[in-house]
Design a protein around this motif. Structure first.
Motif, mmCIF file in Angstrom:
data_model
loop_
_atom_site.group_PDB
_atom_site.id
_atom_site.type_symbol
_atom_site.label_atom_id
_atom_site.label_comp_id
_atom_site.label_asym_id
_atom_site.label_seq_id
_atom_site.Cartn_x
_atom_site.Cartn_y
_atom_site.Cartn_z
ATOM 1 N N ASP A 139 45.745 -28.989 42.800
ATOM 2 C CA ASP A 139 44.855 -29.341 43.916
ATOM 3 C C ASP A 139 43.531 -28.585 43.827
ATOM 4 N N ARG A 140 43.580 -27.299 43.443
ATOM 5 C CA ARG A 140 42.330 -26.528 43.262
ATOM 6 C C ARG A 140 41.492 -27.135 42.153
ATOM 7 N N MET A 141 42.143 -27.561 41.088
ATOM 8 C CA MET A 141 41.401 -28.184 39.990
ATOM 9 C C MET A 141 40.772 -29.498 40.439
ATOM 10 N N ARG A 142 41.500 -30.259 41.234
ATOM 11 C CA ARG A 142 40.944 -31.515 41.752
ATOM 12 C C ARG A 142 39.755 -31.249 42.672
ATOM 13 N N ALA A 143 39.782 -30.132 43.371
ATOM 14 C CA ALA A 143 38.670 -29.777 44.261
ATOM 15 C C ALA A 143 37.432 -29.324 43.489
ATOM 16 N N HIS A 144 37.607 -28.918 42.243
ATOM 17 C CA HIS A 144 36.507 -28.424 41.397
ATOM 18 C C HIS A 144 36.582 -29.099 40.028
ATOM 19 N N PRO A 145 36.292 -30.402 39.973
ATOM 20 C CA PRO A 145 36.492 -31.129 38.716
ATOM 21 C C PRO A 145 35.644 -30.609 37.548
ATOM 22 N N ASP A 146 34.450 -30.092 37.810
ATOM 23 C CA ASP A 146 33.624 -29.585 36.707
ATOM 24 C C ASP A 146 34.293 -28.398 36.018
ATOM 25 N N ILE A 147 34.821 -27.491 36.821
ATOM 26 C CA ILE A 147 35.530 -26.339 36.259
ATOM 27 C C ILE A 147 36.802 -26.823 35.559
ATOM 28 N N ALA A 148 37.508 -27.750 36.189
ATOM 29 C CA ALA A 148 38.734 -28.286 35.598
ATOM 30 C C ALA A 148 38.445 -28.943 34.254
ATOM 31 N N GLY A 149 37.328 -29.651 34.146
ATOM 32 C CA GLY A 149 36.962 -30.291 32.891
ATOM 33 C C GLY A 149 36.779 -29.278 31.779
ATOM 34 N N ARG A 150 36.155 -28.135 32.098
ATOM 35 C CA ARG A 150 35.972 -27.074 31.087
ATOM 36 C C ARG A 150 37.314 -26.470 30.687
ATOM 37 N N VAL A 151 38.173 -26.243 31.658
ATOM 38 C CA VAL A 151 39.497 -25.679 31.368
ATOM 39 C C VAL A 151 40.290 -26.634 30.470
ATOM 40 N N LEU A 152 40.239 -27.917 30.783
ATOM 41 C CA LEU A 152 40.954 -28.894 29.968
ATOM 42 C C LEU A 152 40.382 -28.962 28.553
#
Length: 172
Positions: A6-19
């Motif tokens: 859910d935190r990753m969904r709230a911050h997709p730009d950061i999630a994209g870098r992590v992925l």
């Protein structure tokens, strides 16, 4: 896990870098998934509307430059216990830089001409050619060529070439 996603969904730009970081790591070592047998990327489903912004950010991260890497890994026996694996030694060398599709086509073409098995991630673009896969026993070596996002620096421990030469006999 649910709260983390859910935190990753709230911050997709950061999630994209992590992925992208995980994808690159798994490209160079398929056993490097964040959750044992499962990757973080597998937790996101493109059919779920809440996951689409995260996957779009990840794909945007993949739109940058890519590289072709030569990866060699030595899996020695542990000095204290020959029945166990010791600390792996690896060498990563960036061979070329370019667009994912161009590097992937070149790697597939060369690999197929030489009879080297190729794995292709059709969805996100990675191409991996196994020059030599690891065997069942120890010690073992593995060698591959792979395309992945451009972010990994060349790295190799100082004594790698000596160890590689000593362990090459374990290639079958």
């Amino acid at each position: 896990m649910a709260a983390h996603l859910d935190r990753m969904r709230a911050h997709p730009d950061i999630a994209g870098r992590v992925l992208r970081l995980e994808y690159t790591s798994v490209s160079l070592n398929p056993k490097a998934k964040l959750f044992g047998r499962h990757s973080l990327l597998e937790k996101f489903d493109p059919s779920r509307p809440a996951d689409r912004p995260v996957l779009a950010a990840f794909e945007e991260e993949l739109a940058g430059p890519w590289a072709l890497y030569h990866v060699r890994r030595i899996l020695p026996v542990a000095k204290a216990d020959p029945a166990r694996r010791g600390r792996a030694l690896r060498s990563v060398q960036r061979v070329d830089v370019g667009r994912a599709a161009v590097l992937g086509r070149r790697l597939r073409s060369v690999s197929e001409r030489h009879g080297v098995p190729v794995e292709v991630d059709e969805r996100y673009g990675r191409v991996r050619a196994w020059v030599h896969g690891r065997g069942e026993g120890l010690p073992a070596v593995e060698e591959l060529m792979v395309t992945a996002p451009y972010q990994v620096r060349d790295k190799q421990v100082p004594h790698f070439e000596r160890e590689w030469a000593a362990h090459r006999r374990f290639r079958s």
